[in-house]
Design an enzyme around this catalytic site. Structure first.
Site, PDB file in Angstrom:
ATOM      1  N   GLN A   5      -4.099  -1.558  10.032  1.00 56.74           N
ATOM      2  CA  GLN A   5      -4.090  -2.880   9.396  1.00 56.74           C
ATOM      3  C   GLN A   5      -4.622  -3.951  10.361  1.00 56.74           C
ATOM      4  OE1 GLN A   5      -3.167  -3.476   6.107  1.00 56.74           O
ATOM      5  NE2 GLN A   5      -3.818  -5.583   6.421  1.00 56.74           N
ATOM      6  N   LYS A  64       0.836  -1.208   0.000  1.00 60.45           N
ATOM      7  CA  LYS A  64       0.000   0.000   0.000  1.00 60.45           C
ATOM      8  C   LYS A  64       0.874   1.263   0.000  1.00 60.45           C
ATOM      9  CE  LYS A  64      -3.733  -2.493   2.281  1.00 60.45           C
ATOM     10  NZ  LYS A  64      -4.384  -2.873   3.530  1.00 60.45           N
ATOM     11  N   ASP A 118     -10.631   2.783   4.883  1.00 62.22           N
ATOM     12  CA  ASP A 118     -10.915   1.343   4.777  1.00 62.22           C
ATOM     13  C   ASP A 118     -12.426   1.093   4.740  1.00 62.22           C
ATOM     14  OD1 ASP A 118      -8.862  -0.418   4.388  1.00 62.22           O
ATOM     15  OD2 ASP A 118      -8.318  -0.575   6.508  1.00 62.22           O
TER      16      ASP A 118
END
Ligand code: NAP
Length: 293
Positions: free
Chosen positions: A96, A52, A119
């Site tokens: 994450q 990412k 997200d």
């Protein structure tokens, strides 16, 4: 049969975003800035976050990696999250998952400012998605919607079966396919492990989205001719045909299903590469304040 090339579409999207970032820079505007928080040393998580950050660098975004020790407390992580919420230079950020077991994931997700939740996991964004309001969409479903849109696959009025009801794939996917949008407007059936006679549903489907994590679970006899197949599953299985000693399998028995399908996503190279493109699209939206004014 046409193969839906997620790798190609993901690169196209990244090129489009890079052009936009260049234009922003030329006008002296603020460069989009994504932060990523990782707790502990999970190898897979480190690989995902690394990819990412690399993608950000490639397209000209600013990126910040916050790497925390495995023994970071929930309180310490909440403090970091609060700092990121307040940092005006950061447009969006991700924490994450999975987090170490001693940290309550839901508590962390809910502490993220929904305006920076690129997200799309915060309940406010999930609710806004369900209400068809502007929202950050979760990466995998957003990526699938992009594939359907860019391949101009007609979805209106079609029967869509989603196999799996996880919060990150199946459930949002079934909401998105049922919404009054393009793509969308499907008649959706969401199936899961308690579904009886799954084949009866899949045989009636024009579009099947499979996200259950069982390699080669969906076979050709479960599908009708001309079906559109989106295979989300990725499972690493041992293989003596590859150097690495393993290969990746989807949830669909590819060769026999491909022979019957009008469109199909391969594994790898289908849905997987789209997740990074989705995150970058969400971050660009965050920096342009497109979702929340
Ligand atoms: P998950 O959280 O384990 O959910 C699996 C779902 O499948 C559950 O809802 C489960 O039902 C259902 N299920 C299990 N066995 C079933 C059966 N025999 N018949 C019908 N439904 C069944 O998985 P996930 O996180 O959604 O991930 C699914 C797969 O997609 C995995 O292989 C994962 O690695 C992959 N994935 C890929 C990407 C990508 O970027 N390509 C992203 C995310 C995930 P219950 O709810 O009843 O248990």
């Amino acid at each position: 049969m046409a193969i839906i090339d997620g790798k190609l579409i993901s690169l196209q999207i990244q090129d489009e975003i890079a052009l936009e970032v260049n234009a922003i820079k030329e006008k002296g505007g603020k460069v989009p800035h994504l932060a990523a928080v990782i707790v502990g040393n999970d190898g897979a998580s480190e690989t995902y976050v690394g990819a990412k950050v690399k993608a950000c660098d490639k397209i000209g975004f600013k990126s910040t990696l916050v790497k925390l020790e495995e023994n970071t407390t929930e309180q310490e992580l909440l403090h970091i999250v609060e700092g990121l919420n307040k940092d005006a230079d950061i447009d969006g950020y991700i924490v994450q998952l999975p987090l170490p077991k001693h940290i309550n994931e839901q508590k962390i997700v809910e502490a993220i400012d929904p305006k920076k939740d690129v997200d799309g996991f915060h309940p406010q964004n999930v609710g806004r998605m369900a209400l068809n309001l502007p929202a950050y969409l979760p990466a995998t479903p957003y990526g699938i919607m992009q594939l359907l849109e860019r391949y101009k696959i007609d979805t209106a009025g079609k029967n869509c079966v989603v196999i799996g009801r996880s919060h990150i794939v199946g459930s949002p996917m079934s909401i998105l396919m049922a919404r009054n949008t393009v793509p969308g407007n499907c008649t959706v059936t969401m199936c899961h492990s308690r579904t009886k006679n799954l084949k009866e549903f899949t045989l009636n489907a024009d579009i099947v989205i499979v996200a259950l994590g069982k390699p080669e679970f969906v076979t050709a006899d479960m599908l009708k001719d001309g079906v559109v197949v989106i295979d989300v599953g990725i499972t690493r299985v041992p293989s003596d045909q590859t150097k690495s000693g393993f290969k990746l399998l989807g949830d669909v028995k590819y060769d026999e299903v491909a022979a019957k399908a009008s469109y199909i996503t391969p594994v790898p190279g289908g849905v997987g590469p789209m997740t990074i493109a989705s995150l970058l699209m969400n971050t660009l939206k965050a920096s342009k304040k497109e979702i929340y004014l």
